[in-house]
Design a protein around this motif. Structure first.
Motif, PDB file in Angstrom:
ATOM      1  N   PHE A 115      -0.733   7.416  -3.017  1.00  0.00           N
ATOM      2  CA  PHE A 115      -1.803   6.409  -3.032  1.00  0.00           C
ATOM      3  C   PHE A 115      -1.309   5.102  -2.391  1.00  0.00           C
ATOM      4  O   PHE A 115      -2.054   4.444  -1.662  1.00  0.00           O
ATOM      5  N   ARG A 116      -0.075   4.786  -2.672  1.00  0.00           N
ATOM      6  CA  ARG A 116       0.555   3.599  -2.073  1.00  0.00           C
ATOM      7  C   ARG A 116       0.515   3.708  -0.535  1.00  0.00           C
ATOM      8  O   ARG A 116       0.160   2.761   0.146  1.00  0.00           O
ATOM      9  N   VAL A 131      -3.051   3.065   0.705  1.00  0.00           N
ATOM     10  CA  VAL A 131      -3.400   1.632   0.686  1.00  0.00           C
ATOM     11  C   VAL A 131      -2.702   0.924   1.845  1.00  0.00           C
ATOM     12  O   VAL A 131      -3.314   0.125   2.560  1.00  0.00           O
ATOM     13  N   ASP A 150     -12.289  -8.174  -1.234  1.00  0.00           N
ATOM     14  CA  ASP A 150     -12.801  -7.734  -2.530  1.00  0.00           C
ATOM     15  C   ASP A 150     -13.506  -6.375  -2.397  1.00  0.00           C
ATOM     16  O   ASP A 150     -13.299  -5.468  -3.220  1.00  0.00           O
ATOM     17  N   LEU A 176     -10.966  -3.642  -1.906  1.00  0.00           N
ATOM     18  CA  LEU A 176     -10.341  -3.277  -3.192  1.00  0.00           C
ATOM     19  C   LEU A 176     -11.256  -2.353  -3.985  1.00  0.00           C
ATOM     20  O   LEU A 176     -10.801  -1.372  -4.592  1.00  0.00           O
ATOM     21  N   PHE A 199     -11.160   1.174  -2.565  1.00  0.00           N
ATOM     22  CA  PHE A 199      -9.953   1.916  -2.988  1.00  0.00           C
ATOM     23  C   PHE A 199     -10.038   2.289  -4.474  1.00  0.00           C
ATOM     24  O   PHE A 199      -9.556   3.343  -4.874  1.00  0.00           O
ATOM     25  N   THR A 200     -10.664   1.401  -5.255  1.00  0.00           N
ATOM     26  CA  THR A 200     -10.844   1.714  -6.684  1.00  0.00           C
ATOM     27  C   THR A 200     -11.698   2.978  -6.836  1.00  0.00           C
ATOM     28  O   THR A 200     -11.449   3.803  -7.721  1.00  0.00           O
ATOM     29  N   GLN A 201     -12.682   3.122  -5.949  1.00  0.00           N
ATOM     30  CA  GLN A 201     -13.535   4.324  -5.996  1.00  0.00           C
ATOM     31  C   GLN A 201     -12.709   5.597  -5.792  1.00  0.00           C
ATOM     32  O   GLN A 201     -13.015   6.629  -6.384  1.00  0.00           O
ATOM     33  N   VAL A 226      -9.798   6.034  -6.858  1.00  0.00           N
ATOM     34  CA  VAL A 226      -9.068   6.307  -8.108  1.00  0.00           C
ATOM     35  C   VAL A 226     -10.013   6.819  -9.194  1.00  0.00           C
ATOM     36  O   VAL A 226      -9.695   7.785  -9.890  1.00  0.00           O
ATOM     37  N   VAL A 227     -11.178   6.166  -9.331  1.00  0.00           N
ATOM     38  CA  VAL A 227     -12.053   6.507 -10.470  1.00  0.00           C
ATOM     39  C   VAL A 227     -12.960   7.713 -10.199  1.00  0.00           C
ATOM     40  O   VAL A 227     -13.381   8.381 -11.130  1.00  0.00           O
ATOM     41  N   ASN A 228     -13.302   7.936  -8.932  1.00  0.00           N
ATOM     42  CA  ASN A 228     -14.145   9.106  -8.615  1.00  0.00           C
ATOM     43  C   ASN A 228     -13.338  10.067  -7.746  1.00  0.00           C
ATOM     44  O   ASN A 228     -13.650  10.279  -6.577  1.00  0.00           O
TER      45      ASN A 228
END
Lengths: 179, 181
Positions: free
Chosen positions: A19-20, A23, A46, A49, A52-54, A56-58
Protein backbone atom coordinates in the motif's frame (compact mmCIF):
# COMPACT_ATOMS: atom_id res chain seq x y z
CA UNK A 1 3.38 -2.50 -16.22
CA UNK A 2 0.00 -3.10 -14.60
CA UNK A 3 -0.29 0.36 -13.08
CA UNK A 4 -0.59 -0.78 -9.49
CA UNK A 5 -2.89 -3.79 -9.79
CA UNK A 6 -0.23 -6.28 -8.66
CA UNK A 7 0.73 -4.07 -5.70
CA UNK A 8 -2.89 -3.90 -4.67
CA UNK A 9 -3.19 -7.69 -4.96
CA UNK A 10 -0.23 -7.97 -2.58
CA UNK A 11 -1.87 -5.48 -0.23
CA UNK A 12 -5.07 -7.54 -0.24
CA UNK A 13 -3.10 -10.62 0.70
CA UNK A 14 -1.73 -8.81 3.75
CA UNK A 15 1.39 -7.00 2.57
CA UNK A 16 1.18 -3.53 4.15
CA UNK A 17 4.26 -2.30 2.27
CA UNK A 18 2.42 -2.75 -1.01
CA UNK A 19 0.00 0.00 0.00
CA UNK A 20 2.92 2.28 0.78
CA UNK A 21 4.21 1.64 -2.76
CA UNK A 22 0.82 2.52 -4.23
CA UNK A 23 0.61 5.79 -2.30
CA UNK A 24 4.16 6.67 -3.25
CA UNK A 25 3.55 5.94 -6.92
CA UNK A 26 0.20 7.61 -7.48
CA UNK A 27 -0.47 10.19 -4.78
CA UNK A 28 1.18 13.19 -6.46
CA UNK A 29 -0.20 12.47 -9.91
CA UNK A 30 -3.70 12.03 -8.45
CA UNK A 31 -3.43 15.36 -6.62
CA UNK A 32 -2.21 16.99 -9.82
CA UNK A 33 -5.13 15.51 -11.78
CA UNK A 34 -7.76 16.50 -9.20
CA UNK A 35 -6.33 19.99 -9.02
CA UNK A 36 -7.21 20.43 -12.69
CA UNK A 37 -10.86 20.20 -11.63
CA UNK A 38 -10.93 21.94 -8.27
CA UNK A 39 -8.21 24.55 -8.86
CA UNK A 40 -7.22 24.29 -5.20
CA UNK A 41 -4.19 22.30 -4.04
CA UNK A 42 -5.38 21.72 -0.45
CA UNK A 43 -8.77 20.47 -1.64
CA UNK A 44 -7.11 18.28 -4.27
CA UNK A 45 -4.86 16.72 -1.61
CA UNK A 46 -7.85 16.10 0.63
CA UNK A 47 -9.74 14.43 -2.23
CA UNK A 48 -6.70 12.29 -3.07
CA UNK A 49 -6.49 11.15 0.56
CA UNK A 50 -10.16 10.23 0.39
CA UNK A 51 -9.59 8.24 -2.79
CA UNK A 52 -6.80 6.24 -1.16
CA UNK A 53 -8.97 5.74 1.93
CA UNK A 54 -11.56 4.13 -0.37
CA UNK A 55 -8.92 1.58 -1.37
CA UNK A 56 -8.54 0.64 2.29
CA UNK A 57 -12.18 0.61 3.40
CA UNK A 58 -13.78 -0.84 0.25
CA UNK A 59 -11.21 -3.47 -0.53
CA UNK A 60 -13.35 -5.61 -2.79
CA UNK A 61 -14.90 -2.83 -4.84
CA UNK A 62 -11.93 -2.76 -7.23
CA UNK A 63 -12.45 -5.56 -9.77
CA UNK A 64 -9.00 -5.51 -11.50
CA UNK A 65 -10.65 -4.95 -14.90
CA UNK A 66 -8.95 -1.56 -15.23
CA UNK A 67 -5.57 -0.49 -13.92
CA UNK A 68 -5.44 0.69 -10.31
CA UNK A 69 -4.30 4.10 -11.51
CA UNK A 70 -7.39 4.42 -13.70
CA UNK A 71 -9.57 3.30 -10.80
CA UNK A 72 -7.98 5.87 -8.48
CA UNK A 73 -8.43 8.60 -11.07
CA UNK A 74 -12.07 7.60 -11.51
CA UNK A 75 -12.64 8.00 -7.76
CA UNK A 76 -10.71 11.27 -7.81
CA UNK A 77 -12.77 12.69 -10.65
CA UNK A 78 -16.04 11.71 -9.01
CA UNK A 79 -15.00 13.28 -5.68
CA UNK A 80 -13.71 16.39 -7.43
CA UNK A 81 -17.03 16.89 -9.20
CA UNK A 82 -18.86 16.46 -5.88
CA UNK A 83 -16.55 18.99 -4.30
CA UNK A 84 -17.18 21.51 -7.10
CA UNK A 85 -20.92 20.97 -6.82
CA UNK A 86 -21.00 21.53 -3.07
CA UNK A 87 -18.49 24.27 -2.53
CA UNK A 88 -18.33 26.12 -5.81
CA UNK A 89 -15.32 26.32 -8.01
CA UNK A 90 -14.22 29.83 -7.11
CA UNK A 91 -12.93 30.82 -3.70
CA UNK A 92 -11.80 34.24 -2.53
CA UNK A 93 -8.14 34.67 -1.59
CA UNK A 94 -6.37 37.57 0.10
CA UNK A 95 -3.88 39.47 -2.11
CA UNK A 96 -1.00 38.90 0.34
CA UNK A 97 -1.76 35.15 0.41
CA UNK A 98 -1.89 35.08 -3.37
CA UNK A 99 1.60 36.60 -3.60
CA UNK A 100 2.87 33.99 -1.14
CA UNK A 101 1.27 31.20 -3.14
CA UNK A 102 2.86 32.52 -6.35
CA UNK A 103 6.29 32.70 -4.73
CA UNK A 104 6.33 29.02 -3.71
CA UNK A 105 6.77 26.48 -6.52
CA UNK A 106 3.41 25.01 -7.46
CA UNK A 107 2.61 21.31 -7.69
CA UNK A 108 2.75 21.58 -11.49
CA UNK A 109 6.17 23.17 -11.37
CA UNK A 110 7.51 20.47 -9.09
CA UNK A 111 6.10 17.69 -11.26
CA UNK A 112 6.75 19.31 -14.61
CA UNK A 113 10.45 19.71 -14.53
CA UNK A 114 10.54 19.44 -18.29
CA UNK A 115 10.41 22.99 -19.70
CA UNK A 116 8.46 21.94 -22.75
CA UNK A 117 5.82 20.22 -20.64
CA UNK A 118 5.65 23.30 -18.42
CA UNK A 119 5.02 25.56 -21.43
CA UNK A 120 2.29 23.23 -22.67
CA UNK A 121 0.83 23.12 -19.19
CA UNK A 122 0.57 26.90 -19.10
CA UNK A 123 -1.10 26.90 -22.51
CA UNK A 124 -3.46 24.18 -21.29
CA UNK A 125 -5.01 26.62 -18.85
CA UNK A 126 -6.56 28.39 -21.81
CA UNK A 127 -8.40 25.27 -23.01
CA UNK A 128 -11.86 24.16 -21.96
CA UNK A 129 -12.01 21.87 -18.93
CA UNK A 130 -12.84 18.72 -20.92
CA UNK A 131 -9.96 19.28 -23.36
CA UNK A 132 -7.60 20.04 -20.50
CA UNK A 133 -8.48 16.85 -18.65
CA UNK A 134 -8.17 14.71 -21.80
CA UNK A 135 -4.71 16.15 -22.59
CA UNK A 136 -3.65 15.75 -18.98
CA UNK A 137 -4.62 12.09 -18.82
CA UNK A 138 -3.18 11.07 -22.18
CA UNK A 139 -0.02 13.21 -22.41
CA UNK A 140 0.91 13.92 -18.79
CA UNK A 141 -0.25 10.73 -17.10
CA UNK A 142 0.51 8.66 -20.21
CA UNK A 143 -2.73 6.73 -19.93
CA UNK A 144 -4.34 5.13 -22.96
CA UNK A 145 -7.30 6.82 -24.63
CA UNK A 146 -9.49 3.93 -23.42
CA UNK A 147 -8.47 4.55 -19.80
CA UNK A 148 -8.91 8.29 -20.21
CA UNK A 149 -12.39 7.65 -21.61
CA UNK A 150 -13.23 5.46 -18.61
CA UNK A 151 -12.09 8.11 -16.17
CA UNK A 152 -13.93 10.90 -17.99
CA UNK A 153 -17.03 8.72 -18.46
CA UNK A 154 -16.94 9.27 -22.23
CA UNK A 155 -16.41 6.96 -25.17
CA UNK A 156 -13.01 6.63 -26.84
CA UNK A 157 -14.11 8.48 -29.96
CA UNK A 158 -15.10 11.52 -27.88
CA UNK A 159 -11.69 11.50 -26.20
CA UNK A 160 -9.95 11.34 -29.61
CA UNK A 161 -12.05 14.29 -30.77
CA UNK A 162 -11.23 16.28 -27.62
CA UNK A 163 -7.52 15.57 -28.09
CA UNK A 164 -7.63 16.57 -31.76
CA UNK A 165 -9.36 19.87 -30.99
CA UNK A 166 -7.07 20.46 -28.00
CA UNK A 167 -3.95 19.91 -30.13
CA UNK A 168 -5.14 22.40 -32.76
CA UNK A 169 -5.96 25.01 -30.13
CA UNK A 170 -2.67 24.43 -28.31
CA UNK A 171 -0.71 24.77 -31.56
CA UNK A 172 -2.31 28.17 -32.20
CA UNK A 173 -1.63 29.33 -28.62
CA UNK A 174 2.00 28.16 -28.63
CA UNK A 175 2.70 29.64 -32.08
CA UNK A 176 1.38 32.99 -30.89
CA UNK A 177 3.61 32.70 -27.83
CA UNK A 178 6.74 31.95 -29.90
CA UNK A 179 6.10 34.72 -32.39
CA UNK B 1 1.47 17.11 3.46
CA UNK B 2 4.54 16.03 1.52
CA UNK B 3 5.80 13.29 3.79
CA UNK B 4 4.76 9.79 2.78
CA UNK B 5 4.43 8.71 6.44
CA UNK B 6 2.10 11.63 7.12
CA UNK B 7 -0.05 10.68 4.15
CA UNK B 8 -0.22 7.06 5.23
CA UNK B 9 -1.09 8.08 8.79
CA UNK B 10 -3.89 10.35 7.52
CA UNK B 11 -5.27 7.58 5.28
CA UNK B 12 -5.19 5.16 8.23
CA UNK B 13 -6.90 7.72 10.47
CA UNK B 14 -9.70 8.27 7.93
CA UNK B 15 -10.10 4.53 7.35
CA UNK B 16 -10.31 3.97 11.10
CA UNK B 17 -13.10 6.56 11.39
CA UNK B 18 -15.07 4.86 8.61
CA UNK B 19 -14.57 1.42 10.18
CA UNK B 20 -15.74 2.76 13.55
CA UNK B 21 -18.84 4.27 11.95
CA UNK B 22 -19.63 0.98 10.22
CA UNK B 23 -19.14 -0.94 13.45
CA UNK B 24 -21.44 1.45 15.32
CA UNK B 25 -24.08 1.22 12.60
CA UNK B 26 -23.93 -2.58 12.63
CA UNK B 27 -24.20 -2.66 16.42
CA UNK B 28 -27.16 -0.30 16.31
CA UNK B 29 -28.90 -2.45 13.70
CA UNK B 30 -28.38 -5.57 15.78
CA UNK B 31 -29.79 -3.83 18.87
CA UNK B 32 -32.64 -1.95 17.25
CA UNK B 33 -34.09 -4.59 14.92
CA UNK B 34 -35.20 -7.02 17.70
CA UNK B 35 -36.68 -4.10 19.69
CA UNK B 36 -38.53 -2.80 16.63
CA UNK B 37 -39.79 -6.29 15.87
CA UNK B 38 -41.11 -6.68 19.43
CA UNK B 39 -42.80 -3.27 19.32
CA UNK B 40 -44.33 -4.15 15.94
CA UNK B 41 -45.69 -7.47 17.16
CA UNK B 42 -47.10 -5.98 20.37
CA UNK B 43 -48.74 -3.07 18.53
CA UNK B 44 -50.20 -5.45 15.93
CA UNK B 45 -51.58 -7.62 18.74
CA UNK B 46 -53.10 -4.63 20.54
CA UNK B 47 -54.54 -3.39 17.25
CA UNK B 48 -56.25 -6.70 16.55
CA UNK B 49 -57.72 -6.70 20.07
CA UNK B 50 -59.22 -3.25 19.62
CA UNK B 51 -60.82 -3.83 16.23
CA UNK B 52 -64.21 -5.37 16.85
CA UNK B 53 -65.64 -7.26 13.86
CA UNK B 54 -68.58 -5.60 12.11
CA UNK B 55 -70.90 -8.51 12.86
CA UNK B 56 -70.16 -8.27 16.54
CA UNK B 57 -70.85 -4.54 16.45
CA UNK B 58 -74.23 -5.05 14.76
CA UNK B 59 -75.15 -7.68 17.30
CA UNK B 60 -74.39 -5.20 20.03
CA UNK B 61 -76.50 -2.54 18.36
CA UNK B 62 -79.54 -4.58 17.36
CA UNK B 63 -79.44 -7.10 20.16
CA UNK B 64 -78.47 -10.75 19.80
CA UNK B 65 -80.77 -12.51 17.34
CA UNK B 66 -82.94 -9.45 16.87
CA UNK B 67 -84.39 -8.68 13.49
CA UNK B 68 -85.32 -5.19 14.51
CA UNK B 69 -84.37 -1.94 12.85
CA UNK B 70 -83.32 -1.84 9.20
CA UNK B 71 -81.04 -4.82 9.67
CA UNK B 72 -78.69 -5.21 6.70
CA UNK B 73 -81.09 -3.33 4.48
CA UNK B 74 -80.41 -0.03 6.20
CA UNK B 75 -80.39 2.66 3.49
CA UNK B 76 -77.02 4.00 2.42
CA UNK B 77 -76.30 7.28 4.11
CA UNK B 78 -73.35 8.44 2.08
CA UNK B 79 -70.38 9.92 3.88
CA UNK B 80 -72.03 10.75 7.19
CA UNK B 81 -70.84 9.11 10.40
CA UNK B 82 -73.32 7.29 12.57
CA UNK B 83 -73.25 7.13 16.32
CA UNK B 84 -75.39 4.35 17.69
CA UNK B 85 -77.09 5.00 20.98
CA UNK B 86 -79.14 2.50 22.90
CA UNK B 87 -81.60 3.89 25.41
CA UNK B 88 -83.48 1.54 27.65
CA UNK B 89 -86.49 2.83 29.53
CA UNK B 90 -88.29 0.95 32.24
CA UNK B 91 -90.25 1.46 35.46
CA UNK B 92 -92.35 4.63 35.77
CA UNK B 93 -91.09 6.31 32.60
CA UNK B 94 -91.90 3.34 30.36
CA UNK B 95 -95.65 3.93 30.11
CA UNK B 96 -95.25 7.64 29.64
CA UNK B 97 -92.72 7.21 26.85
CA UNK B 98 -94.77 4.56 25.07
CA UNK B 99 -97.83 6.79 25.15
CA UNK B 100 -95.83 9.66 23.72
CA UNK B 101 -94.46 7.58 20.85
CA UNK B 102 -97.81 6.04 20.07
CA UNK B 103 -99.37 9.48 19.94
CA UNK B 104 -96.69 10.61 17.50
CA UNK B 105 -97.17 7.54 15.32
CA UNK B 106 -100.94 7.99 15.26
CA UNK B 107 -100.62 11.55 14.11
CA UNK B 108 -97.85 10.94 11.60
CA UNK B 109 -97.80 9.74 8.04
CA UNK B 110 -96.89 6.12 7.33
CA UNK B 111 -94.01 5.80 4.88
CA UNK B 112 -94.78 3.36 2.09
CA UNK B 113 -91.40 1.71 1.70
CA UNK B 114 -87.75 1.94 2.64
CA UNK B 115 -86.74 3.56 -0.61
CA UNK B 116 -89.18 6.43 -0.11
CA UNK B 117 -87.85 7.28 3.30
CA UNK B 118 -87.16 10.96 3.55
CA UNK B 119 -84.51 11.52 6.13
CA UNK B 120 -83.03 14.96 6.61
CA UNK B 121 -79.79 14.58 4.73
CA UNK B 122 -76.89 15.57 6.93
CA UNK B 123 -73.99 17.59 5.58
CA UNK B 124 -70.85 15.59 4.71
CA UNK B 125 -69.02 14.40 7.76
CA UNK B 126 -71.81 15.38 10.16
CA UNK B 127 -72.24 12.97 13.03
CA UNK B 128 -75.72 11.45 12.81
CA UNK B 129 -77.05 9.69 15.85
CA UNK B 130 -79.38 6.72 15.58
CA UNK B 131 -81.31 6.20 18.79
CA UNK B 132 -82.58 2.77 19.60
CA UNK B 133 -85.27 3.12 22.21
CA UNK B 134 -86.10 -0.02 24.13
CA UNK B 135 -89.09 0.21 26.45
CA UNK B 136 -89.54 -2.47 29.08
CA UNK B 137 -93.12 -2.58 30.25
CA UNK B 138 -94.20 -3.49 33.77
CA UNK B 139 -95.12 -6.99 32.54
CA UNK B 140 -91.51 -7.30 31.25
CA UNK B 141 -92.64 -7.20 27.64
CA UNK B 142 -90.28 -5.22 25.46
CA UNK B 143 -91.06 -2.90 22.58
CA UNK B 144 -88.41 -1.10 20.62
CA UNK B 145 -88.23 1.81 18.25
CA UNK B 146 -85.52 3.48 16.30
CA UNK B 147 -85.18 7.17 15.69
CA UNK B 148 -83.01 8.17 12.75
CA UNK B 149 -83.35 11.78 11.73
CA UNK B 150 -87.06 12.44 11.39
CA UNK B 151 -87.92 8.76 10.88
CA UNK B 152 -89.34 6.78 13.72
CA UNK B 153 -89.41 3.04 13.13
CA UNK B 154 -91.32 0.42 15.00
CA UNK B 155 -88.87 -2.45 14.88
CA UNK B 156 -91.59 -5.02 15.61
CA UNK B 157 -93.49 -4.52 12.37
CA UNK B 158 -90.61 -2.68 10.64
CA UNK B 159 -92.80 0.30 9.76
CA UNK B 160 -91.34 3.77 9.58
CA UNK B 161 -93.17 6.97 10.34
CA UNK B 162 -92.21 10.54 9.58
CA UNK B 163 -92.39 12.85 12.55
CA UNK B 164 -92.06 16.61 12.63
CA UNK B 165 -88.93 18.39 13.79
CA UNK B 166 -90.78 19.60 16.91
CA UNK B 167 -91.91 16.07 17.75
CA UNK B 168 -88.37 14.81 17.29
CA UNK B 169 -86.99 17.48 19.62
CA UNK B 170 -89.70 16.71 22.17
CA UNK B 171 -88.90 13.00 21.97
CA UNK B 172 -85.20 13.59 22.42
CA UNK B 173 -85.89 15.86 25.37
CA UNK B 174 -88.06 13.19 26.98
CA UNK B 175 -85.37 10.57 26.37
CA UNK B 176 -82.81 12.82 27.96
CA UNK B 177 -85.05 13.25 31.03
CA UNK B 178 -85.53 9.49 31.30
CA UNK B 179 -81.82 8.75 31.12
CA UNK B 180 -81.11 11.52 33.62
CA UNK B 181 -83.48 9.90 36.06
Amino acid sequence: MDNGASSYRRYLSGDEDAFREIVQAYFDSLVFFVERYVQDYAAAEDIALDAFTQLVVNKHRYNFKVSLKTYLFMIGRSRALDYIKHRGKLSMIELSEAEQVCATPSMEEVLLKDERKLAVNQALEQLSEQMRIAVHLVYFEELSCEDAARIMKKNTKQVYNLLYRAKNTLRTILEEKVS
Amino acid sequence: MTNLEERLAEINRRSEIIFQKRKRRKHMMLTCIPILLCVGIVSAFIGSENVRPQGEENAWFYGEGSSGGWGDERPEIGTEYIEKLLIEISADDAQQMEDMIRKMIMGSQLESSGSDMTVDSPTDGELRTVYQIRIVRSDHETVSYELWGNLLTDTKNEKSYTITRQQRLALLEALECCTAN
